[in-house]
Scaffold this active site. Structure first.
Site, short mmCIF file in Angstrom:
data_model
loop_
_atom_site.label_atom_id
_atom_site.label_comp_id
_atom_site.label_asym_id
_atom_site.label_seq_id
_atom_site.Cartn_x
_atom_site.Cartn_y
_atom_site.Cartn_z
N ASP A 116 68.07 58.16 122.24
CA ASP A 116 67.50 59.21 123.08
C ASP A 116 66.20 58.78 123.73
OD1 ASP A 116 66.49 59.25 120.39
OD2 ASP A 116 65.44 61.12 120.87
N GLU A 183 65.41 60.78 117.80
CA GLU A 183 64.18 60.22 117.25
C GLU A 183 62.94 60.80 117.91
OE1 GLU A 183 60.82 57.30 117.02
OE2 GLU A 183 61.85 58.12 118.76
#
Length: 265
Positions: A116, A183
């Site tokens: 991400d 994350e």
């Protein structure tokens, strides 16, 4: 009594320090050269940057379609990895790959990365010299969200394993690749779930490597040569509301930001 306790503690620490074995590796012979198609790795990373896998603080607001597209892209781009490595998912998007080694007695090696990226701050799109999700190359650079943080490592690790598989090589030690998908928003659905899975399947690891820091050559007083920044733990977080006018930048090194606007810390 307090002095005796302190002296005893110091003695224990000294003895344990002297008894600690040296884990420094000796000279390692160079691995045989692996044939790689010129610029293929750059093209693969550029393609990954064009998939806007943006994670949101509130998971319900996250568009998961790009994450499905990203998984499909990885399967097309690295066919040998997906044919020969065991692949597991957690919460649909967290990925765990297992490349079995030839010596099952050795503890596995774990490499981490995340899929991400952070959102582009609304209203700052015009400040980008290159579109954030275009994966454009210019002047020897590759531009896009995730070029450094952290699709560089996702694609780099898979690129390496794919090339080694193509060359017919196999590691002695089992290699694990774990790629979370949130994350940037604490990793509760990705890293946390992956850690729980690893605890049941591989409770003991030889080494864990995450994305790491930078190699600094300037910007720090007294720095006379390049220095690698080594991170040994994750910090906590504090939510603040701040207002500032000026070029955007990373919270730790705001003055170093290149084209592209601000990043949330």
């Amino acid at each position: 009594m307090l002095l005796l306790v302190l002296v005893g503690l110091a003695a224990v620490l000294l003895v344990n320090t002297l008894r600690l074995p040296n884990h420094q590796l000796g000279p390692v012979p160079a691995a045989p050269a692996v044939a790689v198609v010129p610029d293929s790795a750059t093209a693969h990373l550029a393609g990954a940057l064009r998939i806007a896998t943006v994670s949101r603080s509130h998971y319900a607001e996250t568009d998961t379609v790009p994450f499905d597209q990203f998984q499909a892209y990885l399967q097309r781009t690295f066919p040998l990895v997906h044919q020969r490595l065991k692949r597991q998912t957690v919460n649909h998007y967290g990925l765990l790959y297992e490349w079995p080694g030839t010596d099952p007695a050795l503890k596995p090696l774990l490499l981490l990365a995340h899929q991400d990226v952070v959102p582009v701050l609304p209203g700052t799109e015009s400040q980008w010299t290159r579109p954030p999700f275009a994966g454009q190359q210019a002047g020897g650079y590759l531009y896009g969200r995730g070029a450094l943080d952290d699709k560089l490592n996702v694609l780099g690790q898979l690129e390496a394993v794919e090339a080694l598989l193509r060359a017919g090589l196999r590691p002695r030690r089992t290699v694990l690749l774990a790629f979370g998908h949130d994350e940037e928003t604490l990793g509760l659905r990705g890293a946390t779930a992956l850690a729980a899975l690893l605890k049941t399947q591989h409770p003991q690891l030889e080494l864990v490597l995450d994305e790491g820091g930078l190699v600094k050559a300037d910007g720090v007083a007294g720095l006379t040569q390049p220095v690698a920044l080594v991170g040994v733990s994750e910090k906590g977080y504090l939510s603040l509301e701040l207002a500032a006018t000026g070029p955007g930048g990373h919270p730790a090194r705001a003055h170093e930001r290149g084209p592209g606007g601000r990043r949330r810390g």
